[in-house]
Design a protein around this motif. Structure first.
Motif, mmCIF file in Angstrom:
data_model
loop_
_atom_site.group_PDB
_atom_site.id
_atom_site.type_symbol
_atom_site.label_atom_id
_atom_site.label_comp_id
_atom_site.label_asym_id
_atom_site.label_seq_id
_atom_site.Cartn_x
_atom_site.Cartn_y
_atom_site.Cartn_z
ATOM 1 N N PHE A 99 0.861 -1.174 0.000
ATOM 2 C CA PHE A 99 0.000 0.000 0.000
ATOM 3 C C PHE A 99 0.898 1.224 0.000
ATOM 4 O O PHE A 99 1.834 1.313 0.814
ATOM 5 C CB PHE A 99 -0.857 0.036 1.272
ATOM 6 C CG PHE A 99 -1.978 -0.969 1.303
ATOM 7 C CD1 PHE A 99 -3.096 -0.809 0.494
ATOM 8 C CD2 PHE A 99 -1.914 -2.064 2.143
ATOM 9 C CE1 PHE A 99 -4.135 -1.730 0.525
ATOM 10 C CE2 PHE A 99 -2.952 -2.993 2.183
ATOM 11 C CZ PHE A 99 -4.065 -2.823 1.363
ATOM 12 N N SER A 100 0.627 2.190 -0.886
ATOM 13 C CA SER A 100 1.490 3.372 -0.967
ATOM 14 C C SER A 100 1.464 4.147 0.347
ATOM 15 O O SER A 100 2.421 4.816 0.703
ATOM 16 C CB SER A 100 1.024 4.274 -2.116
ATOM 17 O OG SER A 100 -0.300 4.717 -1.864
ATOM 18 N N ARG A 101 0.359 4.036 1.066
ATOM 19 C CA ARG A 101 0.158 4.891 2.223
ATOM 20 C C ARG A 101 0.999 4.497 3.432
ATOM 21 O O ARG A 101 1.405 5.340 4.227
ATOM 22 C CB ARG A 101 -1.317 4.823 2.611
ATOM 23 C CG ARG A 101 -1.785 5.944 3.418
ATOM 24 C CD ARG A 101 -3.281 5.831 3.674
ATOM 25 N NE ARG A 101 -4.086 6.351 2.576
ATOM 26 C CZ ARG A 101 -5.426 6.297 2.566
ATOM 27 N NH1 ARG A 101 -6.062 5.730 3.566
ATOM 28 N NH2 ARG A 101 -6.089 6.799 1.563
ATOM 29 N N ASN A 102 1.224 3.203 3.607
ATOM 30 C CA ASN A 102 1.902 2.766 4.831
ATOM 31 C C ASN A 102 2.997 1.725 4.591
ATOM 32 O O ASN A 102 3.552 1.180 5.557
ATOM 33 C CB ASN A 102 0.860 2.215 5.820
ATOM 34 C CG ASN A 102 -0.075 1.215 5.148
ATOM 35 O OD1 ASN A 102 0.322 0.570 4.174
ATOM 36 N ND2 ASN A 102 -1.278 1.085 5.654
ATOM 37 N N ILE A 104 2.852 -1.248 3.829
ATOM 38 C CA ILE A 104 2.516 -2.609 4.270
ATOM 39 C C ILE A 104 2.149 -3.437 3.035
ATOM 40 O O ILE A 104 1.420 -2.961 2.160
ATOM 41 C CB ILE A 104 1.335 -2.579 5.272
ATOM 42 C CG1 ILE A 104 1.788 -1.917 6.584
ATOM 43 C CG2 ILE A 104 0.776 -3.966 5.520
ATOM 44 C CD1 ILE A 104 0.681 -1.725 7.606
ATOM 45 N N LYS B 67 -11.825 5.392 1.429
ATOM 46 C CA LYS B 67 -11.011 6.012 2.481
ATOM 47 C C LYS B 67 -9.738 5.244 2.796
ATOM 48 O O LYS B 67 -8.713 5.827 3.114
ATOM 49 C CB LYS B 67 -11.838 6.060 3.777
ATOM 50 C CG LYS B 67 -12.509 7.383 4.009
ATOM 51 C CD LYS B 67 -12.847 7.514 5.493
ATOM 52 C CE LYS B 67 -13.603 8.778 5.786
ATOM 53 N NZ LYS B 67 -14.093 8.768 7.163
ATOM 54 N N ALA B 68 -9.833 3.915 2.803
ATOM 55 C CA ALA B 68 -8.756 3.110 3.366
ATOM 56 C C ALA B 68 -7.563 2.948 2.428
ATOM 57 O O ALA B 68 -6.498 2.505 2.855
ATOM 58 C CB ALA B 68 -9.288 1.736 3.785
ATOM 59 N N LEU B 69 -7.762 3.288 1.155
ATOM 60 C CA LEU B 69 -6.641 3.217 0.208
ATOM 61 C C LEU B 69 -6.959 4.130 -0.972
ATOM 62 O O LEU B 69 -8.120 4.474 -1.182
ATOM 63 C CB LEU B 69 -6.378 1.777 -0.236
ATOM 64 C CG LEU B 69 -7.264 1.091 -1.276
ATOM 65 C CD1 LEU B 69 -6.742 -0.297 -1.562
ATOM 66 C CD2 LEU B 69 -8.721 1.044 -0.875
ATOM 67 N N PRO B 70 -5.917 4.556 -1.713
ATOM 68 C CA PRO B 70 -6.198 5.374 -2.899
ATOM 69 C C PRO B 70 -7.012 4.533 -3.885
ATOM 70 O O PRO B 70 -6.753 3.338 -4.041
ATOM 71 C CB PRO B 70 -4.803 5.686 -3.452
ATOM 72 C CG PRO B 70 -3.841 5.399 -2.347
ATOM 73 C CD PRO B 70 -4.485 4.328 -1.524
ATOM 74 N N VAL B 119 -11.395 -3.997 1.570
ATOM 75 C CA VAL B 119 -10.646 -2.887 2.161
ATOM 76 C C VAL B 119 -11.352 -1.561 1.823
ATOM 77 O O VAL B 119 -11.573 -0.717 2.690
ATOM 78 C CB VAL B 119 -9.187 -2.857 1.641
ATOM 79 C CG1 VAL B 119 -8.467 -1.582 2.102
ATOM 80 C CG2 VAL B 119 -8.412 -4.086 2.119
ATOM 81 N N GLU B 125 -9.367 5.077 7.858
ATOM 82 C CA GLU B 125 -8.110 5.347 7.163
ATOM 83 C C GLU B 125 -7.239 4.098 7.063
ATOM 84 O O GLU B 125 -6.450 3.951 6.144
ATOM 85 C CB GLU B 125 -7.318 6.447 7.885
ATOM 86 C CG GLU B 125 -7.981 7.804 7.875
ATOM 87 C CD GLU B 125 -8.025 8.441 6.495
ATOM 88 O OE1 GLU B 125 -7.033 8.315 5.760
ATOM 89 O OE2 GLU B 125 -9.061 9.046 6.155
ATOM 90 N N LEU B 126 -7.382 3.221 8.036
ATOM 91 C CA LEU B 126 -6.573 1.996 8.012
ATOM 92 C C LEU B 126 -7.483 0.782 8.055
ATOM 93 O O LEU B 126 -8.309 0.643 8.955
ATOM 94 C CB LEU B 126 -5.617 1.957 9.208
ATOM 95 C CG LEU B 126 -4.758 0.687 9.274
ATOM 96 C CD1 LEU B 126 -3.665 0.698 8.216
ATOM 97 C CD2 LEU B 126 -4.146 0.501 10.656
ATOM 98 N N ALA B 127 -7.306 -0.084 7.070
ATOM 99 C CA ALA B 127 -8.044 -1.348 7.061
ATOM 100 C C ALA B 127 -7.086 -2.437 6.596
ATOM 101 O O ALA B 127 -6.470 -2.316 5.537
ATOM 102 C CB ALA B 127 -9.241 -1.260 6.127
ATOM 103 N N LEU B 128 -6.912 -3.452 7.420
ATOM 104 C CA LEU B 128 -6.022 -4.556 7.069
ATOM 105 C C LEU B 128 -6.794 -5.865 7.208
ATOM 106 O O LEU B 128 -7.652 -5.999 8.078
ATOM 107 C CB LEU B 128 -4.800 -4.594 7.990
ATOM 108 C CG LEU B 128 -3.847 -3.401 7.908
ATOM 109 C CD1 LEU B 128 -2.793 -3.491 9.006
ATOM 110 C CD2 LEU B 128 -3.177 -3.326 6.546
#
Lengths: 193, 193
Positions: A99-102, A104, B67-70, B119, B125-128
């Motif tokens: 994921f570009s954001r984090n 992971i 929200k959770a990823l581009p 996701v 903002e974060l979903a794993l």
């Protein structure tokens, strides 16, 4: 407290023996020394570099050929294979996997490594995944090396082959999955052949 | 026996209503006529082409933002989204998605579509992904269009959000998965906000 060189080299030897696919970078981090120091240690200990260690595993133990798909369609690098028994592959987590954001690793890449290894281990021309149950145990980060180990457990009552895959970063299990594989022949024939 | 034009157009209208993301190619195959005939039928019935139908769904119903990823990191094209409720995406199976040997879509691409939709539907903002249980119900072939539908079922006792995804080619369910999603906030807060 820093280890003495002798202690470090002894521990280094053990570490590489236990986790042969560890990189010099990971070793340097673990021992709190520079990569150059690790390289010198390896030279003094006559431990070949990672690429050679992988090749040596492949040459000594990997006498079989992937059947169910062309080897280049396996996600990750297969470094060990015994058909219908077990297989190991390595995947280095690069920018395109995260994921570009984090930074992971995205789940589907770990899934793809494991699933394609489950296909590759099948001793048959056709292997398709019927179902799977998986766990992601901890996030994998950019730059980490994932070693996936597939183990063929046997056939279920429907004749599907169950393949368990556990994936590790160093000694942490990051992924575990059980794959139910459809194959195109009567598995009983195989026991006879 | 060929349908009369009137019967075909009536059935065509119903088919597009039931499966709005069906291609002209699939319609032509189903009705045993040429693609050109389907196009003429659509013009006479004032049914817009697929791309326009997708856009219209997107414009009318998709008022929310992933929200959770581009959005470009979602595998497949998101055509409907209601955060923490449901989402739909479309993936056309191209040569890069299939086994070279039999043109069957590789499982990890169907998984990637479903997992990234799970996701994307999370309002955080974060979903794993913590875990997943999936079924591949029938092989998907090159050229087929997979419509994945995600539905948020709610939270389990550990506070993980359960997202069920069912993927279809026309009316066949080809994939079903349940995804257990970790998210970075207390879901109780959300009910209050």
């Amino acid at each position: 407290m820093k280890r003495s060189k002798q202690v470090r080299q002894s521990e280094l030897k053990d570490t590489i023996k236990e986790t042969p696919f560890i990189t010099d970078e990971e070793l340097a981090k673990r021992f709190g020394v520079s990569i150059q120091t690790i390289r010198l240690d390896r030279m003094e200990l006559s431990i070949p570099e990672l690429r050679e260690r992988i090749k040596s595993v492949a040459t000594h133990e990997w006498n079989e050929t992937v059947k169910a798909l062309p080897i280049e369609e396996v996600i990750g690098e297969v470094v060990d294979l015994e058909l219908d028994q077990r297989a190991i592959s390595i995947l280095d987590i690069k920018p395109e996997h995260v994921f570009s954001r984090n930074n992971i690793a995205r789940g589907h890449h770990l899934f793809a490594q494991a699933n394609s290894l489950a296909v590759a281990v099948i001793n048959d021309e056709l292997a398709l995944t019927a179902g799977s149950s998986i766990r992601f145990n901890r996030p994998v980060k950019l730059g980490e090396r994932v070693v996936a180990k597939a183990f063929v457990k046997g056939d279920d009552h429907k004749g599907r082959t169950i393949v368990d895959v556990h994936s590790y970063v160093e000694n942490d299990e990051v992924f575990a999955g059980s794959f139910e594989m459809f194959r195109d022949h009567d598995p009983k024939e195989m026991n006879e052949g």
